[in-house]
Write a protein that holds these residues in place. Sequence first.
Motif, PDB file in Angstrom:
ATOM      1  N   ILE A  10      26.996  40.076   7.811  1.00 20.48           N
ATOM      2  CA  ILE A  10      28.085  39.162   7.446  1.00 20.48           C
ATOM      3  C   ILE A  10      28.867  39.734   6.270  1.00 20.48           C
ATOM      4  N   ASP A  11      28.117  40.208   5.261  1.00 28.06           N
ATOM      5  CA  ASP A  11      28.774  40.810   4.090  1.00 28.06           C
ATOM      6  C   ASP A  11      29.585  42.037   4.481  1.00 28.06           C
ATOM      7  N   GLU A  12      29.036  42.824   5.413  1.00 29.06           N
ATOM      8  CA  GLU A  12      29.721  44.050   5.826  1.00 29.06           C
ATOM      9  C   GLU A  12      31.026  43.724   6.559  1.00 29.06           C
ATOM     10  N   VAL A  13      30.989  42.731   7.434  1.00 30.45           N
ATOM     11  CA  VAL A  13      32.204  42.316   8.143  1.00 30.45           C
ATOM     12  C   VAL A  13      33.246  41.821   7.150  1.00 30.45           C
ATOM     13  N   ARG A  14      32.790  41.034   6.193  1.00 29.97           N
ATOM     14  CA  ARG A  14      33.707  40.506   5.191  1.00 29.97           C
ATOM     15  C   ARG A  14      34.333  41.643   4.384  1.00 29.97           C
ATOM     16  N   GLN A  15      33.528  42.639   4.016  1.00 29.78           N
ATOM     17  CA  GLN A  15      34.017  43.741   3.190  1.00 29.78           C
ATOM     18  C   GLN A  15      34.976  44.645   3.968  1.00 29.78           C
ATOM     19  N   ARG A  16      34.662  44.867   5.239  1.00 27.12           N
ATOM     20  CA  ARG A  16      35.453  45.831   6.016  1.00 27.12           C
ATOM     21  C   ARG A  16      36.758  45.242   6.554  1.00 27.12           C
ATOM     22  N   THR A  17      36.868  43.942   6.609  1.00 26.74           N
ATOM     23  CA  THR A  17      38.054  43.306   7.187  1.00 26.74           C
ATOM     24  C   THR A  17      39.137  43.136   6.135  1.00 26.74           C
ATOM     25  N   ASP A  18      40.321  43.597   6.449  1.00 30.50           N
ATOM     26  CA  ASP A  18      41.472  43.428   5.557  1.00 30.50           C
ATOM     27  C   ASP A  18      42.008  42.009   5.734  1.00 30.50           C
ATOM     28  N   ILE A  19      41.810  41.161   4.749  1.00 30.83           N
ATOM     29  CA  ILE A  19      42.215  39.757   4.871  1.00 30.83           C
ATOM     30  C   ILE A  19      43.727  39.630   5.061  1.00 30.83           C
ATOM     31  N   PHE A  83      31.323  29.075  11.982  1.00 21.80           N
ATOM     32  CA  PHE A  83      31.128  30.256  11.128  1.00 21.80           C
ATOM     33  C   PHE A  83      30.627  31.419  11.981  1.00 21.80           C
ATOM     34  N   HIS A  84      29.649  31.126  12.834  1.00 22.48           N
ATOM     35  CA  HIS A  84      29.044  32.121  13.713  1.00 22.48           C
ATOM     36  C   HIS A  84      30.108  32.803  14.573  1.00 22.48           C
ATOM     37  N   GLU A  85      30.973  31.991  15.184  1.00 22.43           N
ATOM     38  CA  GLU A  85      32.009  32.516  16.070  1.00 22.43           C
ATOM     39  C   GLU A  85      33.059  33.313  15.305  1.00 22.43           C
ATOM     40  N   ALA A  86      33.384  32.860  14.094  1.00 23.46           N
ATOM     41  CA  ALA A  86      34.376  33.579  13.291  1.00 23.46           C
ATOM     42  C   ALA A  86      33.873  34.963  12.913  1.00 23.46           C
ATOM     43  N   VAL A  87      32.611  35.054  12.525  1.00 26.32           N
ATOM     44  CA  VAL A  87      32.042  36.360  12.170  1.00 26.32           C
ATOM     45  C   VAL A  87      32.051  37.275  13.390  1.00 26.32           C
ATOM     46  N   GLU A  88      31.665  36.734  14.548  1.00 25.22           N
ATOM     47  CA  GLU A  88      31.648  37.546  15.767  1.00 25.22           C
ATOM     48  C   GLU A  88      33.052  38.022  16.139  1.00 25.22           C
ATOM     49  N   LYS A  89      34.046  37.151  15.970  1.00 24.52           N
ATOM     50  CA  LYS A  89      35.426  37.529  16.293  1.00 24.52           C
ATOM     51  C   LYS A  89      35.915  38.643  15.369  1.00 24.52           C
ATOM     52  N   LEU A  90      35.623  38.525  14.088  1.00 22.11           N
ATOM     53  CA  LEU A  90      36.051  39.544  13.134  1.00 22.11           C
ATOM     54  C   LEU A  90      35.296  40.846  13.344  1.00 22.11           C
ATOM     55  N   ALA A  91      34.012  40.746  13.690  1.00 25.72           N
ATOM     56  CA  ALA A  91      33.221  41.956  13.953  1.00 25.72           C
ATOM     57  C   ALA A  91      33.794  42.698  15.158  1.00 25.72           C
ATOM     58  N   ALA A  92      34.155  41.946  16.200  1.00 23.14           N
ATOM     59  CA  ALA A  92      34.752  42.572  17.383  1.00 23.14           C
ATOM     60  C   ALA A  92      36.085  43.224  17.032  1.00 23.14           C
ATOM     61  N   ARG A  93      36.804  42.600  16.111  1.00 26.14           N
ATOM     62  CA  ARG A  93      38.121  43.112  15.715  1.00 26.14           C
ATOM     63  C   ARG A  93      38.025  44.495  15.074  1.00 26.14           C
ATOM     64  N   ILE A  94      36.956  44.731  14.303  1.00 29.90           N
ATOM     65  CA  ILE A  94      36.810  46.022  13.613  1.00 29.90           C
ATOM     66  C   ILE A  94      35.803  46.926  14.317  1.00 29.90           C
ATOM     67  N   GLY A  95      35.274  46.468  15.469  1.00 33.48           N
ATOM     68  CA  GLY A  95      34.328  47.278  16.219  1.00 33.48           C
ATOM     69  C   GLY A  95      32.970  47.411  15.569  1.00 33.48           C
ATOM     70  N   TYR A  96      32.544  46.374  14.884  1.00 38.18           N
ATOM     71  CA  TYR A  96      31.248  46.415  14.191  1.00 38.18           C
ATOM     72  C   TYR A  96      30.203  45.676  15.029  1.00 38.18           C
ATOM     73  N   GLU A  97      29.060  46.308  15.269  1.00 38.64           N
ATOM     74  CA  GLU A  97      27.993  45.708  16.060  1.00 38.64           C
ATOM     75  C   GLU A  97      27.070  44.893  15.168  1.00 38.64           C
ATOM     76  N   LEU A  98      27.026  43.606  15.427  1.00 39.11           N
ATOM     77  CA  LEU A  98      26.215  42.705  14.610  1.00 39.11           C
ATOM     78  C   LEU A  98      24.744  42.770  15.013  1.00 39.11           C
ATOM     79  N   ARG A  99      23.880  42.484  14.045  1.00 37.89           N
ATOM     80  CA  ARG A  99      22.446  42.355  14.301  1.00 37.89           C
ATOM     81  C   ARG A  99      22.031  40.922  13.988  1.00 37.89           C
ATOM     82  N   TYR A 100      21.009  40.461  14.689  1.00 38.68           N
ATOM     83  CA  TYR A 100      20.582  39.074  14.572  1.00 38.68           C
ATOM     84  C   TYR A 100      19.126  39.015  14.121  1.00 38.68           C
TER      85      TYR A 100
END
Length: 647
Positions: A10-19, A83-100
Amino acid sequence: MAGLIKREDIDEVRQRTDIKEVVDGYVTLKGAGLGSFKGLCPFHDERSPSFTVRPQVGRYHCFGCGEDGDVISFVQKLDHTTFHEAVEKLAARIGYELRYEDGGSGPNREEIGRRQRLLDAHKIADEFFRAQLLTPGATEGRNFLYGRGFDRAAAEQFGVGYAPQGWDSLLKHLRGRGYTDPELKLTGMFSEGGRGIYDRFRGRLIWPIRDIAGDTIGFGARKLYEDDQGPKYLNTPETALYKKSQVLYGIDLAKRNIAKERQLVVVEGYTDVMACHLAGVTTAVATCGTAFGTEHIKIARRLLSDDGSGGEVIFTFDGDAAGQKAALRAFEEDQRFVAQTYVAVEPGGADPCELRQAKGDSAVRDLIGTRRPLFEFAIRATLRRHNLDTVEGRIAALRESAPVVAQIRDAGIRPAYARELAGWLGMPVEEVSRAVGAAAKRLAQAPSGGAGQGYNQNPGQNPGRSAGPGQGSAPGVAPLPASPALPAFNRPDPRDPVAAMERQALEVVLQEPAILEGATWQRFAEARFSTPAYLAIHEAIRATGQGSIGDPARWVEQLLQEVPEPLRPLVSELAVVPLPASTAEAVQRYCRDILARLFELQITRVKADKMGQLQRLDAAADPEEFQRLNRELMELEMQRRSLRMDS
C-alpha cells in the motif's frame, strides 16, 4: 474473504503514484507556487479555486470545504470505491503487482467489489458490441453511419458498436465470461420477463457512454429497423454506475481540450458529438436523455476552472420549438456559471451532424464561431411570445424581458442591452431602462438561494495563515472540524503573532522535512509551542522521529498516524498550503528564515525566564548563581545574534 493487501505494498503504491496525474483526470489544475497546484474542488461547488495538490508530499487539501487526503482516498471518494479497490486500481495503473496477507495473488471473482464487477461487465459488453459492428448482420448499422458521414475510422474512434437482433446474444456472451444472472440484472443491459432476463439492446447501433475517467458505465442505442417498437433512442436505465444527471457523453474524449481551450460545447446527440470532434470542435459533449442540469454544471465548471478568469459554455440547439425550450432551460442555469454562456443555432435548423453532411467540417466550426450570448437569445425568444404590434403586447413583452436583461452579470453591457431591447420593442430607452432597473432591484431583494448560494465569495476574509515576510493569507481556510472530545483544539487565532510563527514553522517542516537534518532537528525538538493545536502537532513530530525526513510523503503519512485524529485535517492543510517562494533556492532560504525566527523566539523566551530569575536573586547571597545566570544570558544572546547572521 481475500487477505488484506500488505501494508508495505500500500505504501509503495502511494509513493509511486503521482497524485497530480491522477487528480488531473478529474480536475483542471494550475500552478500555485513552487511545487503546488490549484483547481476547483471536486467535492463541493465553488467559484474560486481552493483545492490544492502538493505532489511532493502526496496530498491534497481543499481550503473551502476541508476535504483532504492522499491519492488513495481521492480515488475512493471520486470513483466511489472501497479502500481495497482504490489501491488495486492505482496498482494496476502503475503496473505494480500487489501481495496479500494470505499469500494469494488477490481476491477471486466473487470477492471483487460490486462496482468493479459492473465495470468489467461493461468493458466486455463494449468490446462485444464493437466486434459485432464488423459482422454481416450489422450492415444496416454501418449504412446508418456511412449515411451520416462516418467511416470505419470514426466508428472506431468513438467505440460505436452494434447489438445483434437476437434476444440473448450479449446474455450468452457475459454468462460465458462467468457472470451470473443476479449480477447481470444490476448492469442495466438486460430486461426481465416471465422466462428470465434477455438483452435490452437488440438490433440497434450502440454508443458506449463513459465517465470522466474513461470507464464505460452505460450505453446509448439507436433504432435501425422499422419493426422495432421501441423508442428512437434507448439508454441504459439508472444503475449503480449510470446516473444520467451526472453523465456527459464524450467527456472522456473532450476533457483535456475543454481544460486547455477553456471552452465547453453542449450538443444534443451522439452523432452531433462525433460530427463536432471530427470537424475540429473537440470540446463537444452531449447529455444522455436529460436536460443540462446542476450536476452537469459541476462537471463543466471543474474542467473549465470556472473561477472568473474566462471560459465559455456554448449550447447548440435545433431551431425548432423544442430546441428553443431547451435553450431557455439552459438560461435558467446560466447564473451558476462564471464562464460566459452562449447559444449557437443554425438558421436552417440543422444540427451539427446534418450541417457537416451538407456543408462540411468548416460549417460546423463556423456555427460555433457565430455563437451569440445566451441572454440575447432568451430576450429574443421572450419577445417572440408577444404581439409587438399592439401597445398591450409591447408592455407585456417589456415586463417579461426586463428581468432577463437585469440578470446579465456584466454590469458594463447591461445598459447596452437595455438600449437594444428598447429598439426591438420600439419603446423609449428611458422607459425600458427604468423597467430593467426596477427588475434588478427586485432580484437583489429576493431571498437568497439563487446564483452563488453556497459559494465562498470572499475567501480572503476567512481566518488563514498570518502573513510572513512577503506572503499573503491562504484563501478560504475552513475551521477545524468540531471535536467535543478535545475542545482545546480550536483553530488558532491568525492575528496572534506567536501562533502565526508556530504555524509557519510547521508548514516548513511538514513540506521540507530535510531542513531538520543534523543539529537543527534537536533545536526544533526542544522548541516550545504554546498554541494547543500546534503543540500537539509538534509533539507528534517529535514522536515520529527523524527516520523519514528525507521522504516528505512518507514523513507526512507517518505524522498523520501519530497526531490526534481531530487534527489530521490541519496537518493535511499545513502540508499543502503553498510556501511563498518561486524557486527552489528561495524555498530553502524561506525555510531557514522561518526556523531561525522560531529558534530566536525560543531564545527570547528562555532569556526572559532567566532575566526573571536574575532579578529575583540576591547577588551578594549567591554570587556563583548570579554569575552562572549572567553567563547563560550572554551565551543566549550570542546564539540569537548568530541566528540573525546566518538567516
